[in-house]
Design a protein around this motif. Structure first.
Motif, short mmCIF file in Angstrom:
data_model
loop_
_atom_site.label_atom_id
_atom_site.label_comp_id
_atom_site.label_asym_id
_atom_site.label_seq_id
_atom_site.Cartn_x
_atom_site.Cartn_y
_atom_site.Cartn_z
N GLU A 231 0.83 -1.21 0.00
CA GLU A 231 0.00 0.00 0.00
C GLU A 231 0.86 1.25 0.00
OE1 GLU A 231 -3.31 0.37 -0.43
OE2 GLU A 231 -3.14 -1.79 -0.89
N PHE A 232 1.99 1.21 0.69
CA PHE A 232 2.89 2.35 0.73
C PHE A 232 3.40 2.69 -0.66
CE2 PHE A 232 7.31 3.78 0.72
CZ PHE A 232 7.24 4.94 1.48
N ILE A 233 3.84 1.69 -1.39
CA ILE A 233 4.47 1.95 -2.69
C ILE A 233 3.46 2.48 -3.70
CG2 ILE A 233 4.21 -0.25 -3.95
CD1 ILE A 233 7.50 1.70 -3.41
N LYS A 234 2.18 2.21 -3.47
CA LYS A 234 1.15 2.68 -4.40
C LYS A 234 0.95 4.19 -4.34
CE LYS A 234 -1.49 -1.64 -4.62
NZ LYS A 234 -2.77 -2.32 -4.30
N ASN A 235 1.58 4.86 -3.37
CA ASN A 235 1.48 6.31 -3.26
C ASN A 235 2.44 7.05 -4.19
OD1 ASN A 235 -0.47 6.61 -1.05
ND2 ASN A 235 1.09 5.58 0.18
N PHE A 236 3.34 6.33 -4.86
CA PHE A 236 4.43 6.97 -5.59
C PHE A 236 4.46 6.55 -7.06
CE2 PHE A 236 5.70 6.68 -1.17
CZ PHE A 236 6.25 7.92 -0.90
N ARG A 237 5.14 7.39 -7.83
CA ARG A 237 5.60 7.01 -9.17
C ARG A 237 7.09 7.29 -9.22
NH1 ARG A 237 1.99 5.22 -12.44
NH2 ARG A 237 3.56 5.10 -14.08
N VAL A 238 7.86 6.42 -9.87
CA VAL A 238 9.31 6.59 -9.88
C VAL A 238 9.83 6.64 -11.31
CG1 VAL A 238 9.54 5.43 -7.66
CG2 VAL A 238 9.81 4.11 -9.74
N LYS A 239 10.95 7.30 -11.46
CA LYS A 239 11.62 7.37 -12.76
C LYS A 239 12.28 6.03 -13.10
CE LYS A 239 13.87 9.18 -16.34
NZ LYS A 239 13.20 9.65 -17.57
N THR A 240 13.03 5.49 -12.12
CA THR A 240 13.78 4.26 -12.35
C THR A 240 13.61 3.30 -11.18
OG1 THR A 240 15.47 5.47 -13.62
CG2 THR A 240 16.06 3.27 -12.83
N ALA A 241 13.29 2.07 -11.49
CA ALA A 241 13.27 1.00 -10.48
C ALA A 241 14.39 0.04 -10.80
CB ALA A 241 11.93 0.28 -10.49
N VAL A 242 15.18 -0.29 -9.78
CA VAL A 242 16.30 -1.21 -9.95
C VAL A 242 16.04 -2.46 -9.11
CG1 VAL A 242 18.79 -1.53 -9.83
CG2 VAL A 242 17.85 0.75 -10.27
N PHE A 243 16.01 -3.60 -9.79
CA PHE A 243 15.75 -4.87 -9.12
C PHE A 243 16.98 -5.76 -9.16
CE2 PHE A 243 11.55 -3.44 -10.30
CZ PHE A 243 10.75 -3.82 -9.23
N SER A 244 17.24 -6.44 -8.06
CA SER A 244 18.24 -7.50 -8.02
C SER A 244 17.47 -8.78 -7.74
CB SER A 244 19.26 -7.22 -6.91
OG SER A 244 20.19 -8.26 -6.80
N ILE A 245 17.09 -9.46 -8.80
CA ILE A 245 16.12 -10.55 -8.71
C ILE A 245 16.83 -11.88 -8.51
CG2 ILE A 245 15.90 -11.29 -11.11
CD1 ILE A 245 12.97 -10.04 -8.95
N GLY A 246 16.10 -12.90 -8.03
CA GLY A 246 16.71 -14.18 -7.71
C GLY A 246 17.18 -14.98 -8.90
#
Length: 252
Positions: free
Chosen positions: A158-173
Motif C-alpha cells: 500500500e505504501f508503494i502505491k502512493n508513488f511514481r518513480v523514474k527508475t526502479a532497480v531490481f536484483s532478482i533471484g
C-alpha cells in the motif's frame, strides 16, 4: 589432500556459491577434473549434490543463500554492475531500489549522487543513502524479514502505491526465458506494484542468476527495460530478451 577432505571442500564451495563448475573446483583444489568427477559421483550417490552439464549444485538450490553470503558472492562483478547502473541515474531522480546484494552495491555507488528521492523496502539501503547530500529516503513499512531486513506484506504494498518513480532497480533471484523469478511468494505482488509505477525498470544481476531457476514467477521479460550483467546471457535467454525488445548491457 584426501578424498574426504576434497569432498568437504567441494561442499563448502557449493554452499557458498550455489553452483560450481567442475573445472573451477579442480583448479581451486589443484587436482584433475577426473579426480573431482569421482569425488562428485560419491557425493551424488549420497544425495548431497546434483551434477548437471559440467556443474554441480546443492539439491535445495531453489533456496537463496543467506544474505551476508550473497553480499560476498561475485563481489567484483556486483560492484562493476552497480557502478554501471549508478551512471544511468541522474542527480535529482526518483529511484526505487529493491532489496538484494547487487542493489546494496548500487546504493553504495549512488552515494556520490545528490538530491535523489529514494524509495525502498530495505533497511540496509535506507541506511546507506539517508545521509546523502539532499537525498530524501522513503522506506516502506511492514514486517521486517530477518534475513535481509526488508519489509514485506500488505502495508509495504500500500505504501508503494502512493508513488511514481523514474527508475526502479531490481536484483532478482533468477532470470531465464520464462521471465524474472524469485524465491519468495511475498515478492510477487510487491514487485508488480513497483513495476506498474515505474517509467524505467532495470534488472541488475550477475551471470549466476542465469543458472538459477527460482520458484516464483515475478514478471515477464517484456516488463523490464534493461538488463545489466557481467557476462553475455546464454543463447536462449539472449533470444528471449531480443524477442521481448529488452536491451542488455554487459560490463566487466
Amino acid at each position: 589432500m584426501s578424498a574426504s577432505s576434497r569432498q568437504q571442500e567441494i561442499l563448502r564451495a557449493i554452499r557458498l556459491k550455489g553452483t560450481c563448475a567442475v573445472s573451477d573446483i579442480a583448479t581451486s583444489l589443484s587436482v584433475s577434473e577426473e579426480t573431482i568427477r569421482r569425488d562428485i559421483k560419491l557425493l551424488v550417490a549420497d544425495g548431497l549434490v546434483i551434477k548437471t552439464h559440467g556443474k554441480v549444485t546443492m539439491p535445495d538450490d531453489v533456496k537463496e543463500p543467506p544474505f551476508h553470503l550473497r553480499m560476498q558472492e561475485n563481489m567484483d562483478a556486483k560492484v562493476n554492475i552497480a557502478t554501471a547502473v549508478s551512471r544511468l541515474i541522474d542527480d535529482g531522480e526518483t529511484v526505487f531500489l529493491h532489496p538484494g546484494s547487487t542493489t546494496n552495491y548500487v546504493a553504495r555507488a549512488l552515494c556520490d549522487h545528490s538530491n535523489l528521492v529514494i524509495l525502498t523496502n530495505s533497511a540496509e539501503i535506507s541506511r546507506t543513502l539517508v545521509s546523502g547530500e539532499g537525498n530524501e529516503v522513503y522506506m516502506a513499512g511492514g514486517l521486517l524479514r530477518t534475513d535481509d531486513a526488508a519489509s514485506v506484506g500488505p502495508t509495504a504494498i500500500e505504501f508503494i502505491k502512493n508513488f511514481r518513480v523514474k527508475t526502479a532497480v531490481f536484483s532478482i533471484g533468477a532470470v531465464n526465458p520464462a521471465g524474472l523469478m524469485d524465491f519468495r511468494l511475498s515478492e510477487k505482488e510487491f514487485c508488480q506494484a513497483v513495476i506498474e509505477r515505474s517509467e524505467r525498470v532495470i534488472v541488475a544481476v550477475d551471470h549466476t542468476k542465469f543458472e538459477r531457476k527460482g520458484i516464483v514467477h515475478i514478471a515477464n521479460l517484456e516488463e523490464m527495460d534493461l538488463l545489466v550483467t557481467n557476462q553475455d546471457p546464454p543463447a536462449e535467454l539472449k533470444a528471449a530478451l531480443e524477442a521481448a525488445d529488452v536491451e542488455y548491457l554487459v560490463v566487466s
